[in-house]
Design a protein around this motif. Structure first.
Motif, short mmCIF file in Angstrom:
data_model
loop_
_atom_site.label_atom_id
_atom_site.label_comp_id
_atom_site.label_asym_id
_atom_site.label_seq_id
_atom_site.Cartn_x
_atom_site.Cartn_y
_atom_site.Cartn_z
N LEU A 1 0.83 -1.21 0.00
CA LEU A 1 0.00 0.00 0.00
C LEU A 1 0.86 1.26 0.00
CD1 LEU A 1 -2.84 -0.98 2.50
CD2 LEU A 1 -2.97 -0.84 0.02
N ILE A 2 1.96 1.24 0.75
CA ILE A 2 2.87 2.39 0.77
C ILE A 2 3.48 2.61 -0.61
CG2 ILE A 2 5.08 3.21 1.67
CD1 ILE A 2 4.34 1.94 4.35
N ALA A 3 3.88 1.51 -1.26
CA ALA A 3 4.45 1.63 -2.61
C ALA A 3 3.42 2.19 -3.59
CB ALA A 3 4.95 0.26 -3.08
N GLN A 4 2.16 1.79 -3.45
CA GLN A 4 1.11 2.32 -4.33
C GLN A 4 0.91 3.82 -4.10
OE1 GLN A 4 -2.42 0.02 -3.67
NE2 GLN A 4 -1.64 -1.80 -4.73
N GLU A 5 0.91 4.24 -2.85
CA GLU A 5 0.72 5.66 -2.55
C GLU A 5 1.89 6.49 -3.07
OE1 GLU A 5 -2.18 6.91 -1.26
OE2 GLU A 5 -2.67 4.83 -1.74
N VAL A 6 3.10 5.98 -2.92
CA VAL A 6 4.27 6.69 -3.46
C VAL A 6 4.19 6.78 -4.97
CG1 VAL A 6 6.78 6.58 -3.72
CG2 VAL A 6 5.73 6.09 -1.51
N GLU B 1 -6.49 1.38 -3.52
CA GLU B 1 -6.91 1.02 -4.88
C GLU B 1 -5.70 1.10 -5.80
OE1 GLU B 1 -9.85 2.72 -8.40
OE2 GLU B 1 -10.30 3.11 -6.29
N ALA B 2 -5.42 0.02 -6.46
CA ALA B 2 -4.24 -0.06 -7.32
C ALA B 2 -4.46 0.73 -8.61
CB ALA B 2 -3.92 -1.52 -7.65
N LEU B 3 -3.36 1.22 -9.17
CA LEU B 3 -3.42 1.92 -10.44
C LEU B 3 -3.72 0.94 -11.56
CD1 LEU B 3 -0.32 4.28 -10.08
CD2 LEU B 3 -2.72 4.93 -9.92
N SER B 4 -4.55 1.37 -12.48
CA SER B 4 -4.89 0.53 -13.63
C SER B 4 -3.98 0.87 -14.80
CB SER B 4 -6.36 0.74 -14.02
OG SER B 4 -6.57 2.09 -14.41
N SER B 5 -4.10 0.07 -15.86
CA SER B 5 -3.29 0.31 -17.05
C SER B 5 -3.65 1.63 -17.73
CB SER B 5 -3.46 -0.85 -18.04
OG SER B 5 -4.83 -1.00 -18.40
N GLU B 6 -4.89 2.13 -17.51
CA GLU B 6 -5.30 3.40 -18.11
C GLU B 6 -4.48 4.56 -17.55
OE1 GLU B 6 -7.32 1.09 -17.20
OE2 GLU B 6 -8.53 0.61 -18.99
#
Length: 258
Positions: free
Chosen positions: A74-79, A162-167
């Motif tokens: 989650l920290i990596a996603q936020e960064v 929420e993870a980033l999507s390919s879009e």
């Protein structure tokens, strides 16, 4: 004795630390604030202050274990989200630097370079001039406040966890071509005028081959180029408004991408 349970620690980590990483990543990577001119300690203090203001208005955060692998993800996603927003802003600022470099090369001023204290690289003086000009316009028109408002909105449209999507990645990749096209469009009138001047020098060389066109061509091109830049600055504010509106609108669309 005051004791804290793992659930309480996880709640505090999710409520404050996760938004802090997104805010800090944006401030560390965005133009103006995220440059080497602003010390890292000042940026960290600003991140803490902004997070403290945003936390009461943010939606509910996920309950996480402070020392689990899921928390690291989650920290990596936020960064990554914060860096993505900062990189999008960097593209907007770099189009003016690119425009200055193209114009300097066309008018023969590309050899006049200076060390950019922000990025630590050598850039043409004209590109650095456009960079300073767009920074002043950005701060004058409260662009940094719009960025902070977009950041606060991102916690609702792109919640924590929420993870980033390919879009999202595709939206950033397709914007790289926008920088090149916008930079060319910004200096296209000046480049066209300089091209006409160079064609005139070519005709003069054909008409009078004994004329040393290089001895008068370079100084005259420099002088006329500076005059063209001075005339073009009268309309720089209108051009800036068009590009900054497009960039900030794209920034809002980026956080709303499906």
């Amino acid at each position: 004795m005051f004791e804290l349970s793992d659930t309480q620690i996880g709640g505090w980590v999710g409520q404050f630390m996760l938004p802090l990483f997104r805010v800090a990543a944006l401030l560390m990577s965005m133009p103006v604030i995220g440059t080497q001119v602003v010390p890292v300690r000042i940026r960290l203090y600003l991140s803490l202050a902004i997070t403290l203001v945003l936390v009461p208005a943010l939606p509910a955060m996920p309950q996480v274990d402070a020392l689990s692998l899921q928390t690291l993800v989650l920290i990596a996603q936020e960064v990554l989200i914060g860096v993505m927003l900062g990189f999008a802003l960097q593209l907007f600022f770099q189009l003016f630097v690119l425009a200055g470099q193209l114009l300097a090369t066309q008018m023969g001023l590309g050899f006049a370079s200076m060390m950019d204290p922000v990025n630590g690289v050598s850039v043409p003086v004209l590109g650095q001039f456009f960079n300073v000009l767009v920074v002043l316009l950005f701060l004058t028109m409260n662009g940094h406040l719009v960025v902070l408002d977009t950041l606060a909105e991102s916690f609702t449209s792109l919640p924590v966890g929420e993870a980033l999507s390919s879009e999202h990645y595709w939206a950033v990749a397709t914007r790289l071509g926008w920088v090149l096209g916008a930079g060319l469009l910004l200096v296209l009138p000046a480049i066209t005028a300089l091209l006409v001047i160079n064609l005139a020098f070519g005709l003069m060389t054909r008409a009078a081959p004994q004329l040393n066109i290089f001895s008068i061509g370079l100084p005259l091109t420099l002088v006329l180029g500076m005059v063209i830049v001075w005339v073009g600055l009268a309309d720089i504010f209108a051009q800036y408004q068009v590009f900054v509106t497009d960039a900030l609108q794209w920034l809002r669309e980026l956080i709303r991408a499906p």
